[in-house]
Design an enzyme around this catalytic site. Structure first.
Site, PDB file in Angstrom:
ATOM      1  CE  LYS A 196      66.426  74.510   3.971  1.00  0.00           C
ATOM      2  NZ  LYS A 196      65.794  73.968   5.265  1.00  0.00           N
ATOM      3  CG  MET A 234      74.427  67.949   3.669  1.00  0.00           C
ATOM      4  SD  MET A 234      72.512  68.681   4.921  1.00  0.00           S
ATOM      5  CE  MET A 234      72.714  66.742   5.193  1.00  0.00           C
ATOM      6  CG  ASP A 278      65.016  71.919  -1.269  1.00  0.00           C
ATOM      7  OD1 ASP A 278      64.511  72.500  -1.219  1.00  0.00           O
ATOM      8  OD2 ASP A 278      64.442  70.950  -0.636  1.00  0.00           O
TER       9      ASP A 278
END
Length: 261
Positions: free
Chosen positions: A57, A171, A35
């Site tokens: 991503k 996040m 990732d």
């Protein structure tokens, strides 16, 4: 004969926080699927002859959709390969590891978890801020501040606005102003201290000390680079770089950004 997929937590970024089991699997794997949040220092530990597949991503720029990642893992393992699926932090803490495991199980692929140090623990170790502390926080809660496309940020704000609990937001950089507003509206004091820490435990680490009613504006001005983690609560008053001679509230009124290498 099918291969096997190892869902591996790479930890917060410092390669010395990688577990021995994770390192062994990385060295024995046929292919590593990784990732965006896996640090370059961790990737440098993968043997040069091992195939690497980047499925990173980024917010609003998903290079590889999740269903495609699932299909890649199934396809590789179906060819009999040993696959190291490398994720930042811990694969079972906001890492979608369980979703990938479910897809693999449905395809009859064997899965093994290798836990990693989650970002909250890495940030606590880097800054010296305890996640719990007698008299300041009797518990800690991890939440995601990520908003699904065109959907409200639906959290239990009343229970999160608890002065006796440390709140860690993953996040949340894009929505931290809204998060702060919701918490204060539900009773968390506006002067509750907040630490924002970007790229914790890596040479690119940055820290910003603020308080709840200023954190949105401070982050907008601070230029922190994702990933950013927020620690919200009275435990931030124990940050080791706060001068002992100043009250915490006074220090927090002077928000600063500091890079740490």
């Amino acid at each position: 004969m099918s291969g096997k997929v190892f869902l591996i937590g790479a930890g917060p970024g410092d390669p010395e926080y990688l577990t021995l089991k994770a390192l062994r699997v990385l060295r024995d794997a046929d292919v590593v699927v990784f990732d965006r949040l896996v640090s370059p220092e961790i990737l440098a530990m993968v043997p040069p002859d091992v195939r690497r597949i980047d499925v990173g991503k980024a917010p609003n720029a998903h290079a590889v959709p999740q269903d495609r990642i699932n299909a890649i893992l199934v396809d590789l393992a179906a060819r009999g390969l040993t696959v190291a699926r490398l994720k930042g932090g811990d694969p079972l803490v906001f890492g979608r590891g369980s979703e990938e495991a479910a897809a693999l199980a449905e395809a009859g692929i064997a899965v093994d978890y290798v836990p990693g140090i989650t970002a909250a623990q890495g940030a606590a170790a880097a800054t010296g801020i305890p996640l719990t502390h007698r008299g300041l926080a009797c518990g800690v809660r991890y939440v995601t501040g990520h908003r699904a496309r065109n959907r409200p940020l639906d959290l239990d704000w009343q229970s999160l606005a608890d002065e006796e609990t440390t709140l860690v937001v993953y996040m949340g950089v894009a929505n931290i102003a809204e998060i702060a507003d919701r918490l204060t509206a539900h009773g968390l004091p506006a002067d509750t201290p907040v630490m924002a820490i970007a790229n914790a435990t890596t040479p690119r680490e940055q820290r910003l000390v603020s308080q709840l009613d200023r954190i949105g504006a401070d982050v907008a001005l601070g230029g922190l680079e994702a990933p950013v983690l927020f620690i919200i609560g009275r435990v931030v008053s124990l940050y080791r770089e706060l001068p002992d001679c100043l009250p915490v509230a006074a220090m927090l009124a002077e928000t600063r950004v500091a890079g740490h290498g």
